[in-house]
Design an enzyme around this catalytic site. Structure first.
Site, mmCIF file in Angstrom:
data_model
loop_
_atom_site.group_PDB
_atom_site.id
_atom_site.type_symbol
_atom_site.label_atom_id
_atom_site.label_comp_id
_atom_site.label_asym_id
_atom_site.label_seq_id
_atom_site.Cartn_x
_atom_site.Cartn_y
_atom_site.Cartn_z
ATOM 1 N N ARG A 277 -25.451 -78.849 12.370
ATOM 2 C CA ARG A 277 -25.112 -78.211 11.084
ATOM 3 C C ARG A 277 -26.353 -77.533 10.525
ATOM 4 N NH1 ARG A 277 -21.687 -82.551 11.318
ATOM 5 N NH2 ARG A 277 -19.511 -81.866 11.391
ATOM 6 N N ASP B 258 -22.178 -79.747 17.861
ATOM 7 C CA ASP B 258 -21.118 -79.822 16.845
ATOM 8 C C ASP B 258 -20.715 -78.396 16.505
ATOM 9 O OD1 ASP B 258 -19.401 -80.735 14.664
ATOM 10 O OD2 ASP B 258 -20.566 -82.585 14.752
ATOM 11 N N HIS C 204 -15.043 -80.959 17.949
ATOM 12 C CA HIS C 204 -16.321 -80.529 17.359
ATOM 13 C C HIS C 204 -17.097 -79.616 18.306
ATOM 14 C CE1 HIS C 204 -16.432 -82.788 13.566
ATOM 15 N NE2 HIS C 204 -15.826 -83.766 14.199
ATOM 16 N N ASP D 132 -14.864 -88.154 18.011
ATOM 17 C CA ASP D 132 -14.331 -88.316 16.645
ATOM 18 C C ASP D 132 -13.550 -87.091 16.187
ATOM 19 O OD1 ASP D 132 -16.815 -86.946 16.729
ATOM 20 O OD2 ASP D 132 -16.950 -87.078 14.555
ATOM 21 N N GLU D 133 -12.657 -87.332 15.253
ATOM 22 C CA GLU D 133 -11.995 -86.280 14.473
ATOM 23 C C GLU D 133 -11.422 -85.159 15.332
ATOM 24 O OE1 GLU D 133 -14.428 -86.533 10.304
ATOM 25 O OE2 GLU D 133 -15.430 -85.452 11.909
ATOM 26 N N PHE E 46 -26.415 -91.856 5.482
ATOM 27 C CA PHE E 46 -27.526 -91.450 4.629
ATOM 28 C C PHE E 46 -27.390 -89.995 4.164
ATOM 29 C CE2 PHE E 46 -30.908 -94.820 6.039
ATOM 30 C CZ PHE E 46 -30.056 -95.817 5.590
ATOM 31 N N TRP F 264 -25.937 -86.785 8.614
ATOM 32 C CA TRP F 264 -25.159 -85.558 8.841
ATOM 33 C C TRP F 264 -25.725 -84.493 7.930
ATOM 34 C CZ3 TRP F 264 -22.267 -86.081 12.979
ATOM 35 C CH2 TRP F 264 -21.847 -87.353 13.345
ATOM 36 N N THR F 265 -25.889 -83.280 8.481
ATOM 37 C CA THR F 265 -26.753 -82.343 7.745
ATOM 38 C C THR F 265 -26.033 -81.116 7.171
ATOM 39 O OG1 THR F 265 -27.364 -81.300 9.839
ATOM 40 C CG2 THR F 265 -28.804 -83.068 9.037
ATOM 41 N N GLU F 266 -24.736 -81.217 6.946
ATOM 42 C CA GLU F 266 -24.051 -80.074 6.310
ATOM 43 C C GLU F 266 -24.788 -79.625 5.051
ATOM 44 O OE1 GLU F 266 -22.486 -82.743 7.473
ATOM 45 O OE2 GLU F 266 -20.467 -82.276 8.194
HETATM 46 C C1 ACM Z 1 -18.308 -88.994 12.034
HETATM 47 O O1 ACM Z 1 -18.872 -89.195 10.937
HETATM 48 N N1 ACM Z 1 -17.416 -88.018 12.156
HETATM 49 C C2 ACM Z 1 -18.585 -89.801 13.187
#
Ligand code: ACM
Ligand code: ZN
Length: 751
Positions: free
Chosen positions: A166, A195, A271, A333-334, A426, A464-466
């Site tokens: 991201r 991703d 992703h 995931d997702e 975090f 996660w760096t969005e």
């Molecule tokens: C995740 O936070 N989608 C693993």
């Protein structure tokens, strides 16, 4: 028995808890010893028959901090030495060490190279913070207090993750991140290389993954998944980057020297948007066209297409060549399975393999990858969605949607890493996931019996760096929460105490200052947010016991700096002002701010009043409450209660409420303003609650001291998209329950 006896004796031999040096994570056991400290000087000898990587790191640290170059000595040589010795096999826990220091020297026994490294990290924290550099003055003292330490980790997996898709952080910064992990005795770096935001690993067989997939157009900071595009013809600003194979090998080697396993994450089957910009053949068929030029129609591999399997095998082959890690993280995931529902190839695959549905197709794919990795001697690890449709035989589960996935997997005999959003994300704000809450983390839930609990390898925090576009923001998000995570993964569970933990933090903050790392400092608490005073206002803030900085304030509306006055006690103001409080660190960093605004009460012309509010309704597309003075309302009117009932539509509108608040007595009024999206509240033209911006329903409270009488009141609100709500309560002086504000509000009856 022996250790519990020592614990009992411990107070008798004269070392109280508070005199112990502040080591974090807390060692399994540590005792202060009689006798003086050991002084490291230019003449100190280092004896290390095995020539460990750890003492090389120790010497580099000493040179950086003190300028001293240690002399290498031989085994058996004189006193005044720092000795590293490998302990007899089996005598210490894995990654463990013992350390004994006193005026005649320091002796380290280590179980393995990891143990030697962690002894060095402890030695580092036994030395004064100035050891972090830059070079201190010639006459600084490098004293190591006399202690005995036995230490080893509670869990073998002490992980930190970083999403570099991201937002991208170059290889030199990754090494700095690894330094932070080492400082915290963490040993797994989960490198989220793939991703939707970009493909970040150079592979020989598929050069377009990075020549095209590493570069997006339009999103350079912040995040909007719907605007992703990988279109070299685009005129929008370009953003991205990737790691060359050379850089990756260098990072992996640097990590290995620090006992860190780099677990690469190559997301699949979802992703994976950038893959399809480069190799559109791998996408499902029969998809709706993309919303943006240069944007693939989906972000999920076509699992009905044999080309996908060839591609994924080839990718994993190159990945395994770069990363010696026993685990390869494959995401999982997702996955939006609607793409498979619409795809004739995927539907044919479901039929051909006798699968029931798309969940089983996902499971089929993951099992296949599990076999593939196992055939190469590696282990698959994936997010807990890999449980859906049946778990692959050798899979390790990383439990993120709570801990239930981890519990189910451990009960089924699978290894597990706990990384639940509740304690380990975090990227969540510091206000919503506090250090104190992280400190309550226990990777082993009570639902597991002793045998099952052995499958819990440990835990991990994820970044996660969005919304994290810069390296200083990365640090701001991990510090100080990583210290709490580190201690929950390293130190024994028994005797853990947050208050005591905080007493060890000042030393850590001082080291971070010297390392130039950013960290979060909470906003100071203030007694009241606003004061509409008669003669003068008393301005008061709360000193925190364990703050990393000095509480400072400014009167110019700007955040305080190291030059701003320090706050020592409440003070009075007799003029209108906005006072901004913040903790300012020794290195000059300013923490989150808290404002107190005050103004003298003025006599205001009060019109003929009737119960209720004047309201105005506006339409437009905003991300903050708009400046109503510059807008013309679509309509305006009166209402007896503050609500969104007067709207014409459910999205992209704003409302302004105004009136007169009747304070029946003087004192502190506490207002609670809840909204989705943003809002603010002003009383007597002073901001009492600022709850602005795009967000879900989140109540926010603010207080104001008011004299008895009639005061102007105003609330602003805007709605972007999705759900919407607005509520406002007040707690009047001398009461303990919030009431609806409406019964205290009057409007201009002639409007
Ligand atoms: C995740 O936070 N989608 C693993
Ligand atoms: Zn398909």
């Amino acid at each position: 028995m022996l250790s519990s006896l020592l614990l009992v004796l411990h107070p008798i031999i004269g070392a109280s808890q508070t005199t112990l040096p502040p080591i974090l994570p807390k060692p399994v056991s540590m005792h202060a010893e009689f006798g003086g400290p050991f002084e490291i000087t230019r003449d100190t000898v280092l004896i290390d028959p095995e020539n460990t990587e750890a003492t090389r790191i120790f010497q580099a640290m000493l040179i950086k901090g003190s300028g001293f170059q240690l002399h290498k000595g031989k085994q058996g040589s004189s006193a005044g030495a720092i000795r590293f010795e490998k302990a007899p096999t089996g005598s210490l826990h894995a990654e463990g060490y013992s350390l004994k220091s006193g005026s005649d020297g320091i002796t380290v026994l280590y179980a393995d190279s990891a143990g030697a490294l962690y002894a060095v990290e402890t030695l580092r924290q036994l030395l004064p913070p100035a050891i972090e550099g830059p070079k201190a003055s010639q006459d600084a003292h490098w004293s190591v207090p006399a202690v005995t330490i036995e230490d080893y980790p509670r869990f073998p997996w002490r992980g930190m993750h970083l999403d570099v898709s991201r937002h991208f952080f170059p290889a030199p910064y990754i090494k700095k991140y690894l330094d932070y992990l080492t400082f915290m005795k963490m040993n797994v770096f989960h490198w989220h290389l793939v991703d939707d935001g970009g493909w970040r690993i150079q592979l020989d067989k598929y050069p377009k993954l990075t020549s095209m997939g590493a570069w997006r157009y339009g999103i350079t900071s912040g995040w909007d998944q719907s605007k992703l595009r990988f279109d070299p013809a685009s005129k929008l600003p370009k953003y991205g980057g990737y790691y060359t194979k050379k850089e990756i090998r260098d990072v992996v080697k640097y990590a290995a020297e620090r006992n860190i396993t780099v677990v690469p994450e190559i997301e699949m089957p979802g992703h994976t948007m950038p893959v399809f910009a480069a190799y559109p053949d791998l996408e499902c068929q029969n998809q709706k066209p993309a919303a943006q030029p240069g944007q693939p129609a989906s972000n999920v591999y076509c699992v009905g297409n044999e080309k996908t399997f060839d591609f994924v095998h080839n990718v994993l082959d190159e990945v395994m060549e770069l990363f010696p890690s026993p685990w390869i993280h494959i995401g999982g995931d997702e996955v939006d399975k609607s793409y498979w529902k619409a795809c004739p190839l995927c539907q044919a695959k479901i039929k051909a393999e006798g699968l029931k549905n798309e969940e089983e197709l996902q499971s089929f794919f993951i099992r296949h990858i599990d076999h593939y990795l196992a055939s190469k001697g590696r282990r698959l690890i994936g997010w807990d969605e890999i449980l859906e449709g049946g778990l692959a035989k050798g899979a390790t589960v990383m439990s993120w949607r709570g801990i239930d996935g981890g519990i189910a997997a451990a009960k089924a005999g699978h290894d597990v890493v706990m990384s639940p959003t509740s304690h380990s994300y975090f990227d969540y704000s510091n206000a919503s996931l506090t250090t104190e809450h992280v400190y309550t983390f226990d990777p082993v839930p009570p639902a597991l019996n002793e045998e099952e609990a052995k499958h819990v390898l440990g835990g991990q925090a994820n970044v996660w760096t969005e919304w994290i576009p810069t390296t200083s923001r990365v640090e701001f998000m991990i510090f100080p929460r990583i210290t709490a995570m580190s201690e929950t993964l390293w130190s024994p569970k028994a005797g853990r105490n947050y208050e005591e933990f905080m007493t060890r933090m000042p030393s850590i903050f001082e080291r971070l200052d010297r390392l130039g790392a950013s960290y979060y400092m909470p906003a100071p608490r203030v007694e009241t947010n606003a004061l509409l005073f008669k003669d003068s206002a008393k301005i008061a803030a709360v000193q925190e016991r364990w703050s990393p900085g000095t509480l400072r304030y400014s009167l110019d509306g700007k955040a305080p700096t190291a030059q701003s006055p320090a706050y020592t006690s409440p003070f009075s103001l007799n003029h209108a002002a906005t006072v901004t409080f913040a903790f300012v660190s020794k290195a000059g960093q300013t923490g989150e701010t808290a404002q107190v605004s005050c103004a003298p009460q003025r006599t205001i012309p009060v019109p003929t009043l009737a119960p209720g509010w004047n309201s105005a309704y506006f339409e437009g597309n905003w991300s903050n409450v708009p400046d109503f003075s510059k807008l013309t309302p679509i309509k305006s009117g009166a209402t007896d209660h503050i609500s969104l009932d007067g709207r014409n539509r459910d999205e992209n509108f704003a409302m302004h409420f105004s009136g007169y608040f009747k304070a029946e007595q003087e004192g502190v009024y506490r207002f609670t303003l809840g909204s989705d999206d943003g809002s603010w509240l002003k009383v007597g033209d002073l901001t009492v609650v600022d709850n602005d911006g795009l967000h879900s329903p989140s109540p926010k409270a603010g207080t104001i001291w008011l004299p008895k009488g009639i005061h102007k009141i105003e609330a602003g609100y805007f709605q972007g998209g999705g759900a919407f709500s607005l509520s406002l309560n007040v707690q009047v002086p001398g009461t303990s329950t919030p009431m609806s504000v409406d019964s205290y509000v009057y409007r201009n009856a002639n409007k």
